[in-house]
Design a protein around this motif. Structure first.
Motif, PDB file in Angstrom:
ATOM      1  N   UNK A   7       0.803  -1.221   0.000  1.00  0.00           N
ATOM      2  CA  UNK A   7       0.000   0.000   0.000  1.00  0.00           C
ATOM      3  C   UNK A   7       0.836   1.270   0.000  1.00  0.00           C
ATOM      4  N   UNK A   8       2.114   1.181  -0.188  1.00  0.00           N
ATOM      5  CA  UNK A   8       2.985   2.326   0.007  1.00  0.00           C
ATOM      6  C   UNK A   8       2.877   3.349  -1.119  1.00  0.00           C
ATOM      7  N   UNK A   9       2.871   4.633  -0.735  1.00  0.00           N
ATOM      8  CA  UNK A   9       2.997   5.709  -1.704  1.00  0.00           C
ATOM      9  C   UNK A   9       4.364   6.365  -1.585  1.00  0.00           C
ATOM     10  N   UNK A  10       5.110   5.993  -0.573  1.00  0.00           N
ATOM     11  CA  UNK A  10       6.458   6.507  -0.395  1.00  0.00           C
ATOM     12  C   UNK A  10       7.173   5.772   0.712  1.00  0.00           C
ATOM     13  N   UNK A  11       8.405   5.356   0.439  1.00  0.00           N
ATOM     14  CA  UNK A  11       9.230   4.728   1.456  1.00  0.00           C
ATOM     15  C   UNK A  11      10.121   5.799   2.064  1.00  0.00           C
ATOM     16  N   UNK A  12      10.209   5.827   3.374  1.00  0.00           N
ATOM     17  CA  UNK A  12      11.094   6.749   4.078  1.00  0.00           C
ATOM     18  C   UNK A  12      12.160   5.933   4.786  1.00  0.00           C
ATOM     19  N   UNK A  13      13.393   6.403   4.669  1.00  0.00           N
ATOM     20  CA  UNK A  13      14.491   5.803   5.405  1.00  0.00           C
ATOM     21  C   UNK A  13      15.189   6.930   6.155  1.00  0.00           C
ATOM     22  N   UNK A  14      15.268   6.780   7.463  1.00  0.00           N
ATOM     23  CA  UNK A  14      15.996   7.737   8.290  1.00  0.00           C
ATOM     24  C   UNK A  14      17.416   7.217   8.449  1.00  0.00           C
ATOM     25  N   UNK A  15      18.365   8.000   7.987  1.00  0.00           N
ATOM     26  CA  UNK A  15      19.775   7.666   8.103  1.00  0.00           C
ATOM     27  C   UNK A  15      20.348   8.417   9.298  1.00  0.00           C
ATOM     28  N   UNK A  16      21.094   7.719  10.122  1.00  0.00           N
ATOM     29  CA  UNK A  16      21.725   8.326  11.288  1.00  0.00           C
ATOM     30  C   UNK A  16      23.211   8.025  11.237  1.00  0.00           C
ATOM     31  N   UNK A 149      29.560  -0.901   7.176  1.00  0.00           N
ATOM     32  CA  UNK A 149      28.768   0.313   6.927  1.00  0.00           C
ATOM     33  C   UNK A 149      27.970   0.728   8.167  1.00  0.00           C
ATOM     34  N   UNK A 150      27.470  -0.236   8.925  1.00  0.00           N
ATOM     35  CA  UNK A 150      26.680   0.103  10.116  1.00  0.00           C
ATOM     36  C   UNK A 150      27.524   0.772  11.207  1.00  0.00           C
ATOM     37  N   UNK A 151      28.841   0.713  11.102  1.00  0.00           N
ATOM     38  CA  UNK A 151      29.695   1.486  12.009  1.00  0.00           C
ATOM     39  C   UNK A 151      29.592   2.976  11.706  1.00  0.00           C
ATOM     40  N   UNK A 152      29.219   3.305  10.472  1.00  0.00           N
ATOM     41  CA  UNK A 152      29.139   4.689  10.017  1.00  0.00           C
ATOM     42  C   UNK A 152      27.704   5.212   9.949  1.00  0.00           C
ATOM     43  N   UNK A 153      26.777   4.348   9.523  1.00  0.00           N
ATOM     44  CA  UNK A 153      25.403   4.770   9.255  1.00  0.00           C
ATOM     45  C   UNK A 153      24.443   3.693   9.745  1.00  0.00           C
ATOM     46  N   UNK A 154      23.374   4.100  10.406  1.00  0.00           N
ATOM     47  CA  UNK A 154      22.289   3.172  10.708  1.00  0.00           C
ATOM     48  C   UNK A 154      21.028   3.686  10.026  1.00  0.00           C
ATOM     49  N   UNK A 155      20.051   2.801   9.847  1.00  0.00           N
ATOM     50  CA  UNK A 155      18.827   3.161   9.138  1.00  0.00           C
ATOM     51  C   UNK A 155      17.602   2.757   9.938  1.00  0.00           C
ATOM     52  N   UNK A 156      16.539   3.508   9.708  1.00  0.00           N
ATOM     53  CA  UNK A 156      15.227   3.174  10.257  1.00  0.00           C
ATOM     54  C   UNK A 156      14.219   3.407   9.141  1.00  0.00           C
ATOM     55  N   UNK A 157      13.274   2.512   8.989  1.00  0.00           N
ATOM     56  CA  UNK A 157      12.345   2.497   7.874  1.00  0.00           C
ATOM     57  C   UNK A 157      10.940   2.878   8.319  1.00  0.00           C
ATOM     58  N   UNK A 158      10.233   3.574   7.444  1.00  0.00           N
ATOM     59  CA  UNK A 158       8.794   3.787   7.604  1.00  0.00           C
ATOM     60  C   UNK A 158       8.212   3.944   6.215  1.00  0.00           C
ATOM     61  N   UNK A 159       6.900   3.920   6.133  1.00  0.00           N
ATOM     62  CA  UNK A 159       6.284   4.104   4.824  1.00  0.00           C
ATOM     63  C   UNK A 159       5.099   5.028   4.934  1.00  0.00           C
ATOM     64  N   UNK A 160       4.860   5.769   3.856  1.00  0.00           N
ATOM     65  CA  UNK A 160       3.669   6.593   3.751  1.00  0.00           C
ATOM     66  C   UNK A 160       2.638   5.752   3.035  1.00  0.00           C
TER      67      UNK A 160
END
Length: 170
Positions: A7-16, A149-160
């Motif tokens: 059902x997604x209209x947009x995937x969001x990924x938060x990069x930290x 890569x996870x030593x440098x960047x982590x991700x969290x996912x959500x969807x619109x």
């Protein structure tokens, strides 16, 4: 990492950012589109290239979309040189991949700065719009060959979703 949605209209990924890049980093973010029979129709793809340039972190990207399955003979679109995301001030931002919008790739930094990548000028964007009408599901995929890569960047996912609600899965 992979996430699937119907059902997604947009995937969001938060990069930290966990630590500043001291070497070149590579990360590919793709949204694959499928029809109701499970046939892949296309892919929206953004590749991050992260490195150091004169004591500052440089974040560049290459944006593209491809066709597959019954649309395979349609030429995709690749924008190169890609977007310069360095003004986001590091790898702390939210990326939205909105396959149904000409502003297919959107970035919002922690300080509110925004960068929007418009794919509507591609010669085959009209065919892309026709193809996505056939899509009934999508899969978000993050890929890198760098084991640390996870030593440098982590991700969290959500969807619109169509009602603009978000479901955070982390």
């Amino acid at each position: 990492k992979q996430w699937v949605s119907t059902q997604s209209t947009g995937f969001k990924v938060k990069y930290t950012q966990q630590k500043e890049a001291d070497k070149t980093l590579y990360l590919s973010t793709s949204v694959f589109l499928y029809n109701d029979k499970g046939t892949k129709l296309g892919e929206a793809n953004f590749i991050f290239y992260v490195g150091k340039r004169e004591d500052k972190v440089s974040i560049r990207g290459s944006q593209r979309f491809y066709f597959d399955g019954p649309w395979r003979k349609t030429r995709g679109c690749q924008e190169w040189p890609g977007a310069d995301l360095s003004e986001l001030g590091g790898f702390d931002f939210v990326m939205t991949t909105a396959v149904g919008s000409s502003d297919m790739f959107q970035f919002e930094g922690n300080a509110g700065q925004t960068i929007t990548i418009d794919m509507g000028s591609c010669k085959t964007y009209r065919q892309w719009r026709k193809m996505i009408r056939e899509a009934t599901s999508a899969k978000l995929d993050l890929y890198t060959w760098q084991e640390d890569l996870s030593d440098y960047i982590t991700t969290q996912y959500s969807e619109e979703k169509e009602k603009k609600t978000e479901k955070v899965l982390s």
